[in-house]
Scaffold this active site. Structure first.
Site, short mmCIF file in Angstrom:
data_model
loop_
_atom_site.label_atom_id
_atom_site.label_comp_id
_atom_site.label_asym_id
_atom_site.label_seq_id
_atom_site.Cartn_x
_atom_site.Cartn_y
_atom_site.Cartn_z
N THR A 120 -94.12 45.25 -33.75
CA THR A 120 -92.80 45.80 -33.47
C THR A 120 -92.49 47.00 -34.36
O THR A 120 -92.98 47.07 -35.50
CB THR A 120 -91.74 44.71 -33.73
OG1 THR A 120 -90.43 45.31 -33.76
CG2 THR A 120 -91.93 44.03 -35.08
N TYR A 144 -87.46 39.02 -39.38
CA TYR A 144 -88.28 39.22 -38.18
C TYR A 144 -89.37 40.27 -38.44
O TYR A 144 -90.56 40.02 -38.23
CB TYR A 144 -87.39 39.64 -37.00
CG TYR A 144 -88.19 40.15 -35.84
CD1 TYR A 144 -89.13 39.34 -35.21
CD2 TYR A 144 -88.03 41.46 -35.36
CE1 TYR A 144 -89.90 39.81 -34.15
CE2 TYR A 144 -88.79 41.94 -34.30
CZ TYR A 144 -89.72 41.11 -33.70
OH TYR A 144 -90.48 41.58 -32.66
#
Ligand code: UDP
Length: 333
Positions: A120, A144
Site C-alpha cells: 500500500t 496499518y
C-alpha cells in the site's frame, strides 16, 4: 481435465482478490481462492474453486497447497482500514503480520517461491514530495501501514535467505468495479469515498460527509490517485509473469500518476449517477495526508502497466453500473 496452472489467491473472495481471480482466469491460470470469508463473499468467487480457511491455520494451508499444487501465490487477505488499525492495532499485527508469516512458512515448505503481495501507499506515510517514487523513504504513520511495511521487510529477508521471489504492489486508491458488472466492491461497513458517495445518492446514507476542505490543495479537499480495480488485477498477473521470467524481487507503485480532489471524485460520481450527491462539509479525518499521488514509471517500464479503466469517469461509471446490477438482483433500491 483442467490443465491451467493453479495460483493460490489468498483473500480471493474479497474486493481486489476477486478481480484478480478474473484476470488470472482470463490469462489462462486457475485461481484457487483461499478465504476465511470474514470480509469476502463466496458469491464473488466465480473463476475457480473456493477453499474456506484462515491463513493462521497452517494445517489447512498445507492441505490446500498439497491438493492444488499452485505455481505461485498472491496475498490479498488483510485488514485495511487506517482508523480501525489505530484503535485495534493487535488485530492488524496478528492478521497482517503474524498470520502472513504462517502463510509464508507454508509456501516455503511446499516449495512455492513466487509470491505477489498486496502492499500500500500507506507504507510511505506523509511524504513531502509528490509524486511518490518507490525509493521514497518508508515511514508509515499508522499501524496499518506499519503492518504492511513489516511484511515488506520480511519478504526482503526471505528473498535473500530462502530465495523467495516476491513482488510487493503498493496500491494507491483502488476503486471501480469489473466493467462486465460481474463483481464489485462490497465492504461492510463501507468507508471508501466513491461507494459512500453512491450510497448517498441512493439514499442509503443521508449525506456524504466530506472530511475537511482546509487542506493545502487547489479546492481544499484531499487529493488521491484513484486506480481501477481491474487495472490493479491485471498488474498482478503481469507481476506473476515477470517473476516466472526471472524478474528480480521488488516493489511497484500502482497508481495513475494523476490526483483528484474529493470534490472532483464526487463530481465524477454525479456524472455517472446523473444525480446530485448530498454533501455535508465535515472536519478532517485523523491520519489523512493532504495528497497521495503515485509515480508509476517503474510499473510502466517493468510490468508494462498501462491503466485502461482508471480515468475517474470510467471508475465511477463501472462502480455505478455494478450497483445497478446488485440492486436489480436483490430488488433493493
Ligand atoms: N473521504 C471523505 N468522506 C468519506 C470517505 C472518504 O471525505 O465518507 C475522503 C478521505 O478523507 C480521503 C479520500 O476521501 O481524503 C479518500 O478516502 P478513502 O477512505 O476512500 O481512501 P484512503 O485514501 O483513506 O485510502
Amino acid at each position: 481435465m483442467n490443465t491451467a496452472p493453479a495460483v493460490l489467491v489468498v483473500g480471493g473472495a474479497g474486493y481486489i482478490g476477486s478481480h484478480a481471480c478474473k484476470a488470472l482466469a482470463q490469462a489462462g491460470y486457475l485461481p484457487v481462492a483461499y478465504d476465511n470469508l470474514s470480509l469476502g463473499h463466496a458469491h464473488a468467487v466465480k473463476w475457480g474453486p473456493l477453499e474456506i480457511g484462515d491463513i493462521a491455520d497452517r494445517a489447512q494451508l498445507d492441505e490446500v497447497l498439497a491438493r492444488h499444487k499452485p505455481v505461485a501465490a498472491m496475498h490479498f487477505a488483510a485488514f485495511a482500514a487506517v482508523g480501525e488499525s489505530v484503535a485495534e492495532p493487535e488485530k492488524y499485527y496478528l492478521n497482517n503480520v503474524s498470520a502472513t508469516l504462517v502463510l509464508l512458512a507454508a509456501l516455503r515448505a511446499a516449495k512455492i517461491h513466487d509470491f505477489v503481495f498486496s502492499s500500500t501507499c500507506a507504507v510511505y506515510g506523509t511524504p513531502a514530495a509528490m509524486p511518490i517514487r518507490e525509493d521514497t523513504p518508508r515511514e508509515p504513520v499508522n499501524p496499518y501501514g506499519r503492518s504492511k511495511l513489516i511484511v515488506e521487510h520480511a519478504l526482503e529477508d526471505y528473498g535473500r535467505a530462502y530465495g523467495l521471489r516476491w513482488t510487493a504492489l503498493r496500491y494507491f486508491n483502488a476503486a471501480g468495479a469489473d466493467p462486465d458488472g460481474e463483481i464489485g466492491e462490497e465492504h461492510e461497513p463501507e468507508t471508501h469515498l466513491l461507494p459512500r458517495a453512491m450510497h448517498a445518492v441512493l439514499g442509503r446514507l443521508p449525506h456524504l460527509d466530506v472530511f475537511g476542505d482546509d487542506y493545502p490543495t487547489h479546492d481544499g479537499t484531499c487529493v488521491r490517485d484513484y486506480i481501477h480495480v481491474s487495472d490493479l488485477a491485471r498488474a498482478h498477473v503481469a507481476a506473476l509473469q515477470r517473476l516466472a521470467r526471472g524478474g528480480a524481487p521488488g516493489a511497484f507503485n500502482l497508481g495513475t500518476g494523476r490526483g483528484h480532489t474529493v470534490r472532483q471524485a464526487i463530481a465524477a460520481v454525479e456524472r455517472a449517477a446523473g444525480a446530485r450527491v448530498p454533501v455535508r462539509m465535515g472536519t478532517r479525518r485523523p491520519g489523512d495526508p493532504p495528497s497521495l499521488v503515485a509515480d508509476p514509471t517503474r510499473a510502466r517500464a517493468e510490468l508494462g502497466f498501462a491503466p485502461e479503466f482508471s480515468d475517474i469517469d470510467t471508475i465511477a461509471a463501472t462502480a455505478w453500473r455494478r450497483l445497478a446490477v446488485v440492486n436489480q438482483s436483490t430488488g433493493a433500491g
